[in-house]
Design a protein around this motif. Structure first.
Motif, PDB file in Angstrom:
ATOM      1  N   ALA A  55       0.843  -1.195   0.000  1.00  0.00           N
ATOM      2  CA  ALA A  55       0.000   0.000   0.000  1.00  0.00           C
ATOM      3  C   ALA A  55       0.880   1.247   0.000  1.00  0.00           C
ATOM      4  O   ALA A  55       0.978   1.965   0.994  1.00  0.00           O
ATOM      5  N   PRO A  56       1.564   1.521  -1.110  1.00  0.00           N
ATOM      6  CA  PRO A  56       2.472   2.673  -1.146  1.00  0.00           C
ATOM      7  C   PRO A  56       1.728   3.995  -1.031  1.00  0.00           C
ATOM      8  O   PRO A  56       0.587   4.127  -1.482  1.00  0.00           O
ATOM      9  N   ASP A  57       2.396   4.980  -0.436  1.00  0.00           N
ATOM     10  CA  ASP A  57       1.833   6.332  -0.364  1.00  0.00           C
ATOM     11  C   ASP A  57       1.945   7.046  -1.707  1.00  0.00           C
ATOM     12  O   ASP A  57       1.098   7.884  -2.045  1.00  0.00           O
ATOM     13  N   TYR A  58       3.010   6.710  -2.453  1.00  0.00           N
ATOM     14  CA  TYR A  58       3.236   7.338  -3.760  1.00  0.00           C
ATOM     15  C   TYR A  58       3.708   6.264  -4.729  1.00  0.00           C
ATOM     16  O   TYR A  58       4.450   5.351  -4.353  1.00  0.00           O
ATOM     17  N   ILE A  59       3.285   6.385  -5.968  1.00  0.00           N
ATOM     18  CA  ILE A  59       3.709   5.468  -7.029  1.00  0.00           C
ATOM     19  C   ILE A  59       4.306   6.288  -8.168  1.00  0.00           C
ATOM     20  O   ILE A  59       3.719   7.292  -8.590  1.00  0.00           O
ATOM     21  N   MET A  64      -2.700  -0.366 -16.110  1.00  0.00           N
ATOM     22  CA  MET A  64      -3.845  -0.193 -15.212  1.00  0.00           C
ATOM     23  C   MET A  64      -4.024  -1.429 -14.316  1.00  0.00           C
ATOM     24  O   MET A  64      -4.369  -1.299 -13.133  1.00  0.00           O
ATOM     25  N   ARG A  65      -3.773  -2.592 -14.858  1.00  0.00           N
ATOM     26  CA  ARG A  65      -3.866  -3.815 -14.052  1.00  0.00           C
ATOM     27  C   ARG A  65      -2.830  -3.792 -12.933  1.00  0.00           C
ATOM     28  O   ARG A  65      -3.129  -4.153 -11.783  1.00  0.00           O
ATOM     29  N   TRP A  66      -1.619  -3.356 -13.254  1.00  0.00           N
ATOM     30  CA  TRP A  66      -0.567  -3.285 -12.235  1.00  0.00           C
ATOM     31  C   TRP A  66      -0.944  -2.276 -11.153  1.00  0.00           C
ATOM     32  O   TRP A  66      -0.842  -2.566  -9.952  1.00  0.00           O
ATOM     33  N   LEU A  67      -1.388  -1.106 -11.559  1.00  0.00           N
ATOM     34  CA  LEU A  67      -1.757  -0.074 -10.585  1.00  0.00           C
ATOM     35  C   LEU A  67      -2.908  -0.524  -9.690  1.00  0.00           C
ATOM     36  O   LEU A  67      -2.884  -0.297  -8.470  1.00  0.00           O
ATOM     37  N   SER A  68      -3.908  -1.162 -10.264  1.00  0.00           N
ATOM     38  CA  SER A  68      -5.097  -1.532  -9.494  1.00  0.00           C
ATOM     39  C   SER A  68      -4.833  -2.682  -8.535  1.00  0.00           C
ATOM     40  O   SER A  68      -5.685  -3.003  -7.700  1.00  0.00           O
ATOM     41  N   LYS A  86      -3.224  -2.202  -2.527  1.00  0.00           N
ATOM     42  CA  LYS A  86      -4.289  -2.387  -1.542  1.00  0.00           C
ATOM     43  C   LYS A  86      -5.167  -1.157  -1.353  1.00  0.00           C
ATOM     44  O   LYS A  86      -6.322  -1.282  -0.965  1.00  0.00           O
ATOM     45  N   ARG A  87      -4.617   0.027  -1.573  1.00  0.00           N
ATOM     46  CA  ARG A  87      -5.405   1.240  -1.375  1.00  0.00           C
ATOM     47  C   ARG A  87      -4.899   2.327  -2.313  1.00  0.00           C
ATOM     48  O   ARG A  87      -3.825   2.219  -2.904  1.00  0.00           O
ATOM     49  N   ALA A  88      -5.684   3.376  -2.405  1.00  0.00           N
ATOM     50  CA  ALA A  88      -5.298   4.491  -3.274  1.00  0.00           C
ATOM     51  C   ALA A  88      -4.083   5.200  -2.698  1.00  0.00           C
ATOM     52  O   ALA A  88      -4.054   5.528  -1.505  1.00  0.00           O
ATOM     53  N   PRO A  89      -3.078   5.479  -3.510  1.00  0.00           N
ATOM     54  CA  PRO A  89      -1.948   6.276  -3.035  1.00  0.00           C
ATOM     55  C   PRO A  89      -2.334   7.753  -2.958  1.00  0.00           C
ATOM     56  O   PRO A  89      -3.377   8.160  -3.493  1.00  0.00           O
ATOM     57  N   GLU A  90      -1.518   8.535  -2.292  1.00  0.00           N
ATOM     58  CA  GLU A  90      -1.768   9.976  -2.247  1.00  0.00           C
ATOM     59  C   GLU A  90      -1.606  10.604  -3.624  1.00  0.00           C
ATOM     60  O   GLU A  90      -2.307  11.561  -3.973  1.00  0.00           O
TER      61      GLU A  90
END
Length: 452
Positions: free
Chosen positions: A200-204, A403-407, A410-414
């Motif tokens: 669950a990264p804060d930033y990607i 998009m598959r990788w990003l989704s 576990k949660r939305a990043p900032e």
């Protein structure tokens, strides 16, 4: 305060360098060369906006030149820290950096000998000795292992697919977690593992090379076989400019499956690139980094005639019998493929197959845009050969794959920072992220700094 600044691959698809700074300490994620257009290549000669000596460590996601190719210059300009990479990436980088340095030395020698330079004398950005010194700074990290970095951060690599050893880099620093995609590979690739998105990264920080397009659903082996049979059936030669690491091995695998199926008859296949030959042998040494069994690895990569020396390469060019030639470089910026283009490009019986991304300013992009002549070795070569492209051979995920990788997180990043793409590709991916995931995203400008 933790900050992020992209020193390369911001609004362009080359030169990846992402600088993290926290309490006066610095990490650089990737350290690539700018390639393609002249104005981009000239950036390689400009000093970095921070002193290389002030950078505590480099994290290298994979070995391709646009991610690793500036390392010898960084070390030469004063970097004294460690370069953290997977074991296979370390080996790939050594192969690529030494080859890059050798070619630069040869180019400078040619320009000086023929007086074709404004600089007196022309110099390489770095030489083979510089590349070897850079290799002394490497420290290898296993996939899934969490290690401490000199700056106080921690690092964990996960599989990214793409090429041998490629990884995503998860970095924890202070109370922040960042995920750097590196280059994301294809899902269900026959050679490399699927990209992993965990945590669950804060930033990607995500690449966007193919952010505005989808790869065709067509079977790559079938499409490749149809082109090869059409070309050799009319007595022609199929020339495939290919990246020596990744693409060359992928092509050999597909040709092996075609031969296994009784296709292509006795048409000879040549791998005409010493670096690609070394990279192919490296694949079998790093069996845990790809999907092939040891037996399949040996069988697939024995399908071609390997030509290490120049005389054997010249013999391929001199032969007018139908054949398949795989040669570097993939975007036709240099290497043995240029000699094959000069010989086989003018004949309409032959085919030039573009088997991957072609950066702006390269001969590959010119052919992709319909050019019917190319400047090679100071002269103009007419291109009457068939020119075709297979996008499904790309080692990069397309828009759906990204998009598959990003989704998968576990949660939305900032925030998602979108890098390593031409502006239309980055903008298209940004629109999908915001519309389909509802996440905040930014396309950084070069050297734009963000407080995290």
């Amino acid at each position: 305060m933790l900050t992020l600044k992209s020193l390369g691959a911001a609004k362009t698809v080359t030169g990846s360098k992402h600088l993290l700074t926290f309490n006066g300490r610095r990490l650089l994620v990737d350290c690539g060369l700018f390639q393609g257009l002249k104005n981009l290549r000239e950036l390689n000669w400009a000093p970095l906006p921070v002193s290389p000596r002030s950078i505590d460590a480099v994290v290298l996601t994979h070995g391709h030149l646009d991610h690793s190719g500036y390392l010898p210059r960084l070390v030469g300009d004063g970097f004294r820290g460690k370069i953290f990479a997977t074991e296979a990436t370390r080996d790939v980088a050594e192969l690529i950096l030494k080859d890059s340095a050798f070619l630069q030395e040869k180019d400078a020698e040619f320009l000086n000998r023929h007086g074709l330079t404004k600089h007196k004398p022309a110099l390489p950005l770095y030489n083979v000795a510089d590349a070897q010194r850079a290799m002394e700074h490497f420290s290898t990290v296993a996939f899934g292992q969490t290690i401490g970095l000199p700056s106080g951060a921690t690092l964990r690599f996960r599989h990214a697919g793409h090429i041998l050893g490629a990884a995503n880099a998860e970095i924890h620093w202070g109370d922040r977690c960042l995920m750097f995609s590196g280059d994301i590979g294809r899902y269900n690739d026959p050679l490399f593992p699927d990209p992993v998105s965990e945590g669950a990264p804060d930033y990607i920080v995500v690449e966007s090379t193919y952010g505005d397009r989808l790869h065709p659903d067509e079977d790559p082996a079938e499409a490749l076989g149809a082109i090869a049979e059409r070309t050799t059936g009319r007595g022609g030669t199929l020339v495939i400019p290919a990246f020596a690491v990744g693409r060359a091995q992928q092509l050999l695998y597909y040709f092996w499956t075609l031969k296994q199926a009784g296709r292509l008859g006795s048409v000879p296949i040549f791998l005409d690139s010493p670096m690609a030959i070394d990279a192919t042998e490296m694949m079998c040494r790093h069996g845990t980094h790809h999907r092939l069994t040891p037996a399949a690895c040996r069988a697939a990569f024995s399908i071609a005639h390997y030509t290490n020396d120049v005389e054997a390469s010249k013999a391929i060019t001199a032969s007018r019998f139908p054949k398949i030639v795989i040669a570097a470089s993939g975007m036709m910026t240099g290497g043995r493929v240029l000699h094959h283009l000069k010989t086989f490009g003018p004949d309409a019986r032959n085919t030039i197959l573009l088997a991957g991304f072609q950066a702006p300013g390269t001969r590959g992009r010119l052919l992709q845009q319909g050019a019917r002549e190319l400047k090679i070795h100071g002269g103009w070569t007419p291109i009457n050969a068939e020119v075709t492209q297979l996008d499904m051979l790309s080692a990069h995920a397309d828009s759906n794959g990204l998009m598959r990788w990003l989704s998968g997180f576990k949660r939305a990043p900032e925030c998602v920072f979108i890098v390593h793409g031409e502006p239309p590709a980055s903008a298209a991916l940004q629109a999908r992220i915001e519309q389909e995931l509802g996440w905040r995203s930014v396309i950084p400008d070069p050297d734009e700094e963000f407080d995290l």
